[in-house]
Design an enzyme around this catalytic site. Structure first.
Site, short mmCIF file in Angstrom:
data_model
loop_
_atom_site.label_atom_id
_atom_site.label_comp_id
_atom_site.label_asym_id
_atom_site.label_seq_id
_atom_site.Cartn_x
_atom_site.Cartn_y
_atom_site.Cartn_z
N HIS A 28 -1.05 -29.13 -17.33
CA HIS A 28 0.15 -28.71 -18.07
C HIS A 28 0.03 -29.68 -19.32
O HIS A 28 0.42 -29.68 -20.50
CB HIS A 28 1.07 -29.05 -17.84
N LYS A 59 3.35 -23.16 -7.86
CA LYS A 59 3.66 -23.92 -9.57
C LYS A 59 4.24 -22.93 -10.72
O LYS A 59 5.10 -22.88 -11.76
CB LYS A 59 4.35 -25.41 -9.86
N GLU A 77 -2.89 -30.30 -11.08
CA GLU A 77 -2.61 -29.35 -11.65
C GLU A 77 -1.66 -29.76 -12.45
O GLU A 77 -1.27 -29.14 -14.19
CB GLU A 77 -1.45 -28.31 -10.44
#
Ligand code: NAD
Length: 340
Positions: free
Chosen positions: A207, A133, A203
């Site tokens: 962010h 990603k 994950e």
């Protein structure tokens, strides 16, 4: 017998022998996606605690049972092996696998690049596909592009949903324009519980403002749960570091600053909180400014939109590999091929 016969006109007379590395949420969905395909046979699967390999194809339901009841596909009798270095051991045994889908957590952020280096060092030749990603993770792979080429590996990166399906849609939509002004990806993900996709959720937490990949990696399950309790199970993500930008830039379509990615993930409801879409704004040769929008069906799950493209790119990668095209390619520069 589990060997599948196929007859087609794509120069793929034998089913492609595929392996899935990582057997969590996406890895298991990947196994389900491959099971009914006659052009592919799942011959290998690996997780943190072991691996299974069978030239005749793995029995997917028994593999799930082994993983769910005993914690590793390595317990699959009689083809499983229990080991803490499953990928290394799988490679050391020189098993015949044409291509692997890396459904692995990219935690830490260089994990997949390091696994790739293991593949290069092993002398294995074939196709690797990831659904990685972050932009910085793809950049690490770009740094080893020459080594991949020299090793005879065709590596397809960013081949999930975003990056992946939506990046490819943007590359296609760009063709209407003389100049691209903006690519805006907005995703909605709904999953029934976060434990089914631990790496994906960690994950995503990485962010959020105030978090990093390393902070998210080292959070205990209880800490993740406590964070989700505070947000009512919903993660809202803006201006994410997503590799759609570097992929579209490398493909010569648009500068990375003009690509934005954000979305909403509901970890307590399989219904999507919003419709996943990509909007591509540009100027036509006549001077008109317009926006194309590609919206995914709300009934399609994250797993369907990641695993379908991943194997479509794996099939495309096998054709390229057969033609001697090795190195690193992205979902924005190659058309995935539909797997029958
Ligand atoms: P998960 O946490 O459910 O499962 C991870 C699996 O990897 C487990 O089976 C674990 O045992 C295995 N694993 C961990 N370390 C390993 C090791 N050293 N060797 C072998 N196996 C190992 O993960 P998930 O939620 O399915 O996510 C997988 C990846 O997919 C993540 O990196 C996520 O970011 C990515 N993803 C991409 C997209 C996209 O659209 N591009 C969407 C969703 C998820």
């Amino acid at each position: 017998m589990n060997i599948k016969q196929t007859a087609n006109n794509d120069n793929l007379p034998q089913p492609i022998r595929v392996g899935v590395l990582g057997f969590g949420g996406l890895g298991q969905a990947a196994a389900m996606v491959v099971a009914p395909k006659r052009e592919m046979t799942l011959v290998a699967a690996a997780d943190k605690g072991g691996y299974a390999y069978s030239v005749a194809g793995l029995d997917v339901l028994s593999a799930f049972a082994a993983y769910q009841s005993q914690g590793s596909v390595g317990y699959l009798e009689p083809v499983g092996t229990i080991t803490n270095s499953s990928i290394q051991d799988l490679l050391a045994n020189n098993h015949s696998v044409d291509g692997y889908f890396l459904a692995l957590p990219n935690l830490p952020n260089d994990f997949i690049a390091n696994v790739t280096k293991q593949f290069i060092a092993s002398g294995w030749r074939g196709v690797l596909v990831d659904a990685i990603k972050r932009t910085s993770a793809v950049e690490q792979l770009l740094e080893i592009k020459a080594e991949l080429k020299a090793a005879g590996i065709t590596y397809m990166t960013g081949c999930g949903a975003t990056p992946g399906l939506l990046t490819a849609a943007a590359a296609l939509a760009a063709q209407s324009y003389a100049e691209i002004h903006q690519v805006k990806i907005t995703f909605g993900v709904g999953i029934a519980n976060w434990e089914a996709y631990r790496a994906t959720i960690r994950e995503d937490i990485g962010h959020m403002p105030g978090y990093t990949v390393d902070r998210a990696r080292t959070m205990t399950d209880e800490e993740v749960q406590a964070l989700l309790d505070k947000t009512n199970g919903v993660l809202t993500l803006e201006n994410m570091e997503h590799a759609d930008d570097v992929m579209l830039e490398l493909a010569g379509i648009v500068d990375r600053e003009r690509v934005t990615v954000g979305g909403v993930v509901d970890t307590r409801n399989p219904k999507k909180p919003l419709s996943t879409n990509v909007q591509i704004t540009g100027r036509t040769f006549e001077g008109k400014i317009s926006t194309h929008t590609f919206t995914l069906g709300d009934e399609t799950s994250m797993a369907a939109n990641v695993c379908g493209p991943a194997f479509g790119y794996l099939k495309a990668g096998v054709k390229l590999h057969q033609q001697g095209i090795h190195g690193l390619l992205t979902a924005a520069e190659v058309m995935p091929l539909f797997v029958r």
